[in-house]
Motif scaffolding. Sequence first.
Motif, PDB file in Angstrom:
ATOM      1  N   ILE A 232      12.073 -48.837  63.846  1.00 41.20           N
ATOM      2  CA  ILE A 232      11.506 -47.493  63.986  1.00 41.20           C
ATOM      3  C   ILE A 232      12.596 -46.440  63.828  1.00 41.20           C
ATOM      4  CG2 ILE A 232      10.212 -45.958  65.509  1.00 41.20           C
ATOM      5  CD1 ILE A 232       8.625 -48.352  64.526  1.00 41.20           C
ATOM      6  N   ILE A 233      13.779 -46.729  64.342  1.00 44.20           N
ATOM      7  CA  ILE A 233      14.889 -45.772  64.225  1.00 44.20           C
ATOM      8  C   ILE A 233      15.252 -45.566  62.765  1.00 44.20           C
ATOM      9  CG2 ILE A 233      17.316 -45.393  64.790  1.00 44.20           C
ATOM     10  CD1 ILE A 233      16.829 -46.921  67.376  1.00 44.20           C
ATOM     11  N   ALA A 234      15.273 -46.645  61.998  1.00 45.05           N
ATOM     12  CA  ALA A 234      15.554 -46.516  60.567  1.00 45.05           C
ATOM     13  C   ALA A 234      14.472 -45.688  59.881  1.00 45.05           C
ATOM     14  CB  ALA A 234      15.650 -47.896  59.934  1.00 45.05           C
ATOM     15  N   ILE A 236      12.750 -43.290  61.252  1.00 46.16           N
ATOM     16  CA  ILE A 236      12.937 -41.886  61.624  1.00 46.16           C
ATOM     17  C   ILE A 236      13.950 -41.231  60.699  1.00 46.16           C
ATOM     18  CG2 ILE A 236      13.795 -40.332  63.434  1.00 46.16           C
ATOM     19  CD1 ILE A 236      12.695 -42.261  65.495  1.00 46.16           C
ATOM     20  N   GLY A 237      15.008 -41.954  60.359  1.00 43.68           N
ATOM     21  CA  GLY A 237      15.987 -41.416  59.423  1.00 43.68           C
ATOM     22  C   GLY A 237      15.372 -41.072  58.086  1.00 43.68           C
ATOM     23  N   LEU A 238      14.457 -41.920  57.602  1.00 42.75           N
ATOM     24  CA  LEU A 238      13.753 -41.628  56.352  1.00 42.75           C
ATOM     25  C   LEU A 238      12.790 -40.464  56.513  1.00 42.75           C
ATOM     26  CD1 LEU A 238      12.957 -45.265  55.129  1.00 42.75           C
ATOM     27  CD2 LEU A 238      14.711 -43.717  54.238  1.00 42.75           C
ATOM     28  N   ASP A 239      12.145 -40.394  57.677  1.00 41.91           N
ATOM     29  CA  ASP A 239      11.157 -39.337  57.903  1.00 41.91           C
ATOM     30  C   ASP A 239      11.783 -37.954  57.907  1.00 41.91           C
ATOM     31  OD1 ASP A 239       8.974 -40.935  57.957  1.00 41.91           O
ATOM     32  OD2 ASP A 239       8.824 -41.071  60.130  1.00 41.91           O
ATOM     33  N   VAL A 240      13.037 -37.877  58.320  1.00 40.35           N
ATOM     34  CA  VAL A 240      13.710 -36.569  58.311  1.00 40.35           C
ATOM     35  C   VAL A 240      13.670 -35.976  56.910  1.00 40.35           C
ATOM     36  CG1 VAL A 240      15.931 -35.420  58.587  1.00 40.35           C
ATOM     37  CG2 VAL A 240      15.177 -37.076  60.288  1.00 40.35           C
ATOM     38  N   CYS A 284      19.985 -33.767  51.158  1.00 42.60           N
ATOM     39  CA  CYS A 284      21.042 -33.766  52.179  1.00 42.60           C
ATOM     40  C   CYS A 284      20.504 -34.233  53.522  1.00 42.60           C
ATOM     41  CB  CYS A 284      21.650 -32.368  52.315  1.00 42.60           C
ATOM     42  SG  CYS A 284      22.670 -31.838  50.921  1.00 42.60           S
ATOM     43  N   PHE A 285      19.295 -33.800  53.860  1.00 44.60           N
ATOM     44  CA  PHE A 285      18.704 -34.218  55.131  1.00 44.60           C
ATOM     45  C   PHE A 285      18.343 -35.702  55.111  1.00 44.60           C
ATOM     46  CE2 PHE A 285      18.359 -29.765  56.146  1.00 44.60           C
ATOM     47  CZ  PHE A 285      18.422 -29.756  57.537  1.00 44.60           C
ATOM     48  N   ILE A 286      17.915 -36.211  53.960  1.00 43.19           N
ATOM     49  CA  ILE A 286      17.632 -37.650  53.857  1.00 43.19           C
ATOM     50  C   ILE A 286      18.905 -38.451  54.115  1.00 43.19           C
ATOM     51  CG2 ILE A 286      16.997 -39.500  52.274  1.00 43.19           C
ATOM     52  CD1 ILE A 286      15.078 -37.575  50.931  1.00 43.19           C
ATOM     53  N   VAL A 287      19.992 -38.066  53.458  1.00 42.62           N
ATOM     54  CA  VAL A 287      21.271 -38.767  53.633  1.00 42.62           C
ATOM     55  C   VAL A 287      21.745 -38.649  55.079  1.00 42.62           C
ATOM     56  CG1 VAL A 287      23.709 -38.740  52.979  1.00 42.62           C
ATOM     57  CG2 VAL A 287      21.947 -38.508  51.213  1.00 42.62           C
ATOM     58  N   LEU A 288      21.660 -37.436  55.633  1.00 38.52           N
ATOM     59  CA  LEU A 288      22.110 -37.228  57.006  1.00 38.52           C
ATOM     60  C   LEU A 288      21.248 -38.008  57.992  1.00 38.52           C
ATOM     61  CD1 LEU A 288      23.998 -35.714  58.952  1.00 38.52           C
ATOM     62  CD2 LEU A 288      22.352 -33.821  58.950  1.00 38.52           C
ATOM     63  N   GLY A 289      19.932 -38.014  57.770  1.00 41.63           N
ATOM     64  CA  GLY A 289      19.038 -38.743  58.667  1.00 41.63           C
ATOM     65  C   GLY A 289      19.321 -40.228  58.685  1.00 41.63           C
ATOM     66  N   ASP A 294      21.832 -45.011  61.324  1.00 39.10           N
ATOM     67  CA  ASP A 294      22.775 -46.132  61.311  1.00 39.10           C
ATOM     68  C   ASP A 294      23.780 -46.038  62.458  1.00 39.10           C
ATOM     69  OD1 ASP A 294      21.556 -47.187  59.120  1.00 39.10           O
ATOM     70  OD2 ASP A 294      23.004 -46.408  57.670  1.00 39.10           O
ATOM     71  N   LEU A 295      24.162 -44.809  62.820  1.00 40.34           N
ATOM     72  CA  LEU A 295      25.136 -44.641  63.893  1.00 40.34           C
ATOM     73  C   LEU A 295      24.516 -44.849  65.264  1.00 40.34           C
ATOM     74  CD1 LEU A 295      27.114 -41.521  62.592  1.00 40.34           C
ATOM     75  CD2 LEU A 295      27.818 -43.914  62.514  1.00 40.34           C
ATOM     76  N   ILE A 296      23.226 -44.557  65.398  1.00 43.38           N
ATOM     77  CA  ILE A 296      22.557 -44.705  66.687  1.00 43.38           C
ATOM     78  C   ILE A 296      22.189 -46.158  66.964  1.00 43.38           C
ATOM     79  CG2 ILE A 296      20.433 -44.130  67.952  1.00 43.38           C
ATOM     80  CD1 ILE A 296      20.552 -41.376  66.781  1.00 43.38           C
ATOM     81  N   SER A 297      21.908 -46.928  65.919  1.00 40.04           N
ATOM     82  CA  SER A 297      21.439 -48.310  66.106  1.00 40.04           C
ATOM     83  C   SER A 297      22.380 -49.148  66.969  1.00 40.04           C
ATOM     84  CB  SER A 297      21.233 -48.967  64.742  1.00 40.04           C
ATOM     85  OG  SER A 297      20.193 -48.332  64.033  1.00 40.04           O
ATOM     86  N   PRO A 298      23.715 -49.107  66.774  1.00 38.55           N
ATOM     87  CA  PRO A 298      24.598 -49.914  67.637  1.00 38.55           C
ATOM     88  C   PRO A 298      24.559 -49.489  69.104  1.00 38.55           C
ATOM     89  CG  PRO A 298      25.738 -49.264  65.637  1.00 38.55           C
ATOM     90  CD  PRO A 298      24.466 -48.480  65.681  1.00 38.55           C
ATOM     91  N   LEU A 299      24.216 -48.219  69.372  1.00 34.39           N
ATOM     92  CA  LEU A 299      24.130 -47.774  70.755  1.00 34.39           C
ATOM     93  C   LEU A 299      22.933 -48.398  71.457  1.00 34.39           C
ATOM     94  CD1 LEU A 299      24.958 -43.984  70.258  1.00 34.39           C
ATOM     95  CD2 LEU A 299      26.519 -45.832  70.881  1.00 34.39           C
ATOM     96  N   ILE A 300      21.880 -48.678  70.695  1.00 34.93           N
ATOM     97  CA  ILE A 300      20.690 -49.294  71.278  1.00 34.93           C
ATOM     98  C   ILE A 300      20.845 -50.805  71.384  1.00 34.93           C
ATOM     99  CG2 ILE A 300      18.215 -49.647  70.931  1.00 34.93           C
ATOM    100  CD1 ILE A 300      18.109 -46.938  69.614  1.00 34.93           C
ATOM    101  N   ASP A 301      21.398 -51.398  70.343  1.00 35.11           N
ATOM    102  CA  ASP A 301      21.614 -52.856  70.322  1.00 35.11           C
ATOM    103  C   ASP A 301      23.091 -53.115  70.012  1.00 35.11           C
ATOM    104  OD1 ASP A 301      21.618 -55.558  70.121  1.00 35.11           O
ATOM    105  OD2 ASP A 301      19.861 -55.688  68.815  1.00 35.11           O
ATOM    106  N   PRO A 302      23.911 -53.469  71.005  1.00 35.60           N
ATOM    107  CA  PRO A 302      25.337 -53.687  70.770  1.00 35.60           C
ATOM    108  C   PRO A 302      25.644 -54.796  69.784  1.00 35.60           C
ATOM    109  CG  PRO A 302      24.845 -53.511  73.135  1.00 35.60           C
ATOM    110  CD  PRO A 302      23.539 -53.647  72.419  1.00 35.60           C
ATOM    111  N   ARG A 303      24.668 -55.659  69.485  1.00 35.49           N
ATOM    112  CA  ARG A 303      24.911 -56.738  68.531  1.00 35.49           C
ATOM    113  C   ARG A 303      25.080 -56.230  67.117  1.00 35.49           C
ATOM    114  NH1 ARG A 303      19.743 -60.250  69.847  1.00 35.49           N
ATOM    115  NH2 ARG A 303      18.914 -58.118  69.729  1.00 35.49           N
TER     116      ARG A 303
END
Length: 307
Positions: A232-234, A236-240, A284-289, A294-303
């Motif tokens: 879902i997080i991925a 959201i990045g596309l939805d931006v 630009c918003f697609i790339v940034l999103g 990608d940066l938030i995913s490790p914070l949710i799942d440390p693996r």
Amino acid sequence: MIAYLARRLAASLFILLGVSIVTFGLTFMIPADPVAMIAGRNATSPEIRQQIRIQLGLDKSVPEQYVRYLGRLVQGDLGTSYARKSDVGSLIASRLPPTLLLMLGAIIAELLIGIPAGIYAATRRGRFGDKAAMTLSFLSVSTPQFVLGLTLLYLFAYLWSLFPLGGYGTLSHLILPALTLGLAGGGWYSRMMRSSMLEVLRNDYIRTARAKGMSEWRVVMKHGLRNAVLPIIAMIGLDVGIFMSGVVVVENVFGWPGIGQLMWQAIQSLDIPVIMGVTIVAACFIVLGNLIADLISPLIDPRIRLR
């Protein structure tokens, strides 16, 4: 981390370059003359039209025009609108806050709709609740946004007078357009959440948690949701980026003064600088999103590790 960011930024520059090339080329493939649309009935003579063409730089070849445009773009200059005779950057900046507000409202709406619906369907696999939730999600995804928007306007604004028919400025103006976008996105989210949750619930650690006597609610919400929410997080990045560029219909249905409405007006008048500017900003918003996701995913799942 630094090496990863450097690679992503380099790749992003190539993506933006490709987007600009494709968009610039497509605008010149449209069977219409921007000079004729700009001049209108006031310039019927070929001499006046040629003078306008020279002033706008449209007398040059397409590759030459693109190189000149790219040179200005590198300096932060998005050009001047053909129709409005004003700076494109200022036009987009003035329309950006309403679109960002609508994007935020739509993301919140689709998360509030999609995640609970997906969890509900996954925990009732094969039963009536599962089938009902997936049927509703299919209908919300399949319904065109303008049909959904007009239906919500008729029911909640015209028939029951719960919300204004259109406009911008208050929370009541935001709810219907955000819900229109959120219902379609919520349908995708619910299907994705259901599939991800079903896969997670088959894992050994879920069976171990149940064997320890943990309640089903805690198993699903504490152990299942944390892992199932990663796709879902991925999304959201596309939805931006999708919301930044795909709200043209919704903003016009509800009279929302964002960049989607600006884009539609630019397409109607073949205002190439505005079309290019909105497309570049959306890219630009697609790339940034995607980078933020990608940066938030490790914070949710440390693996998860960035490589």
